[in-house]
Design a protein around this motif. Sequence first.
Motif, short mmCIF file in Angstrom:
data_model
loop_
_atom_site.label_atom_id
_atom_site.label_comp_id
_atom_site.label_asym_id
_atom_site.label_seq_id
_atom_site.Cartn_x
_atom_site.Cartn_y
_atom_site.Cartn_z
N HIS A 50 0.84 -1.18 0.00
CA HIS A 50 0.00 0.00 0.00
C HIS A 50 0.88 1.24 0.00
N HIS A 51 0.57 2.19 -0.88
CA HIS A 51 1.34 3.42 -1.01
C HIS A 51 0.44 4.64 -0.83
N PRO A 52 0.77 5.54 0.08
CA PRO A 52 0.02 6.79 0.16
C PRO A 52 0.11 7.60 -1.13
N LEU A 53 1.27 7.53 -1.79
CA LEU A 53 1.50 8.27 -3.03
C LEU A 53 2.33 7.41 -3.98
N LEU A 54 1.88 7.33 -5.24
CA LEU A 54 2.56 6.51 -6.23
C LEU A 54 2.30 7.09 -7.60
N ASP A 55 3.28 6.95 -8.50
CA ASP A 55 3.04 7.46 -9.85
C ASP A 55 1.93 6.67 -10.53
N SER A 56 2.02 5.34 -10.47
CA SER A 56 1.02 4.49 -11.13
C SER A 56 1.07 3.09 -10.54
N THR A 57 -0.07 2.55 -10.15
CA THR A 57 -0.08 1.17 -9.65
C THR A 57 0.26 0.20 -10.77
N GLN A 58 -0.07 0.53 -12.01
CA GLN A 58 0.28 -0.34 -13.14
C GLN A 58 1.79 -0.41 -13.31
N SER A 59 2.46 0.73 -13.20
CA SER A 59 3.92 0.75 -13.34
C SER A 59 4.57 -0.05 -12.22
N LEU A 99 2.80 -14.61 -6.36
CA LEU A 99 1.57 -14.10 -6.95
C LEU A 99 0.38 -14.92 -6.45
N PRO A 100 -0.79 -14.30 -6.48
CA PRO A 100 -1.19 -12.96 -6.93
C PRO A 100 -0.67 -11.86 -6.02
N ALA A 101 -0.37 -10.70 -6.62
CA ALA A 101 0.17 -9.56 -5.89
C ALA A 101 -0.72 -8.34 -6.12
N LEU A 102 -0.95 -7.59 -5.06
CA LEU A 102 -1.82 -6.41 -5.12
C LEU A 102 -1.02 -5.16 -4.77
N ILE A 103 -1.19 -4.12 -5.57
CA ILE A 103 -0.59 -2.81 -5.31
C ILE A 103 -1.71 -1.80 -5.22
N VAL A 104 -1.78 -1.07 -4.11
CA VAL A 104 -2.83 -0.09 -3.87
C VAL A 104 -2.19 1.26 -3.62
N ALA A 105 -2.79 2.32 -4.16
CA ALA A 105 -2.30 3.68 -3.94
C ALA A 105 -3.45 4.59 -3.53
N ASP A 106 -3.20 5.44 -2.53
CA ASP A 106 -4.19 6.45 -2.15
C ASP A 106 -4.28 7.54 -3.21
N ALA A 157 -7.49 3.14 -6.04
CA ALA A 157 -6.75 2.73 -7.23
C ALA A 157 -5.89 1.52 -6.87
N PHE A 158 -6.01 0.45 -7.65
CA PHE A 158 -5.18 -0.72 -7.37
C PHE A 158 -4.91 -1.51 -8.64
N SER A 159 -3.86 -2.30 -8.58
CA SER A 159 -3.50 -3.20 -9.68
C SER A 159 -3.25 -4.58 -9.10
N LEU A 160 -3.80 -5.58 -9.76
CA LEU A 160 -3.63 -6.97 -9.34
C LEU A 160 -2.80 -7.69 -10.39
N LEU A 161 -1.68 -8.25 -9.97
CA LEU A 161 -0.78 -8.99 -10.86
C LEU A 161 -1.04 -10.48 -10.67
N ILE A 179 -4.30 -6.44 -13.81
CA ILE A 179 -5.67 -5.91 -13.83
C ILE A 179 -5.67 -4.63 -13.01
N GLY A 180 -5.76 -3.49 -13.68
CA GLY A 180 -5.76 -2.20 -13.00
C GLY A 180 -7.18 -1.69 -12.85
N VAL A 181 -7.49 -1.17 -11.67
CA VAL A 181 -8.84 -0.67 -11.39
C VAL A 181 -8.77 0.70 -10.74
N GLY A 182 -9.58 1.61 -11.25
CA GLY A 182 -9.78 2.90 -10.60
C GLY A 182 -11.24 3.00 -10.24
#
Length: 260
Positions: A18-27, A43-50, A71-75, A142-145
């Motif tokens: 989980h990131h308070p600030l991130l350029d892109s969860t996809q990146s 995997l599966p791995a989840l990246i979440v950004a505020d 905003a999150f991306s699931l790998l 899989i990126g979701v906003g």
Amino acid sequence: MLDTQALLANTFLAYAEHHPLLDSTQSRARAVAEEEAAGKRALPALIVADVQTAGRGRANNRWYTGEGSLAFSLLVDPAQFGFERRKVPRLSLAAGVAIVDALAGRLAEHSLGLHWPNDVFVRDKKLAGILVEVLPSGRHIIGVGLNTNNSSDDAPPELRNSIATLRDLTGRLHDHTELLLAILENLEAALVQLSQPLETLGQRFDLLCLQRGETLTVYQGQQTITGRCVGIAPDGALLLDTPDGRREITSGTLRPPADW
């Protein structure tokens, strides 16, 4: 604060950050894929950004992430779920079904459904966008906003009348950990269903299609196809009745390229 430990303990995830600030969860998900290839991640791995500073949508469009949204991306590795890489947008639509099912109880009084190829709408307003990327390794992101605790009043002027948010629709704030628990539970089921006969999940695509009866124009490079939407096929193709007959559209966008 997002409870990543609860997500790991109660879902199919093997890794989460989980990131308070991130350029892109996809990146960041692409970087995690490299770490997984080196044996450093599971995997599966989840990246979440505020907050995302450079979120991306389809066709390299900018992805607006309002303050308070999710905003999150699931790998994922498709082999874990038994489905193969596909050219049609079944995975995007499957993710859309998972989001609809996760939110249905919160939005029982609203018309919630899918817009081909990758959006979740409430009536005529966008609630969530989905971006699927297939990496050279075969891993899928899989990126979701999802518009959750943000408000359309705070969106850029050109978007205010075209988006919906959970906060605006329900008049309250929503816990992101609880939302993700529900979404991931439904998304796991949808990923498993992708390996089953087309009709297993495909019937839901058509049932949830909110564009039925509308005249749509699909852009494919410099070509366009216009027709009346009659639903979504089990394989994820958009069905259009055109002057030349019924067409099954498996790729394209409903918005013209930025340079047109």
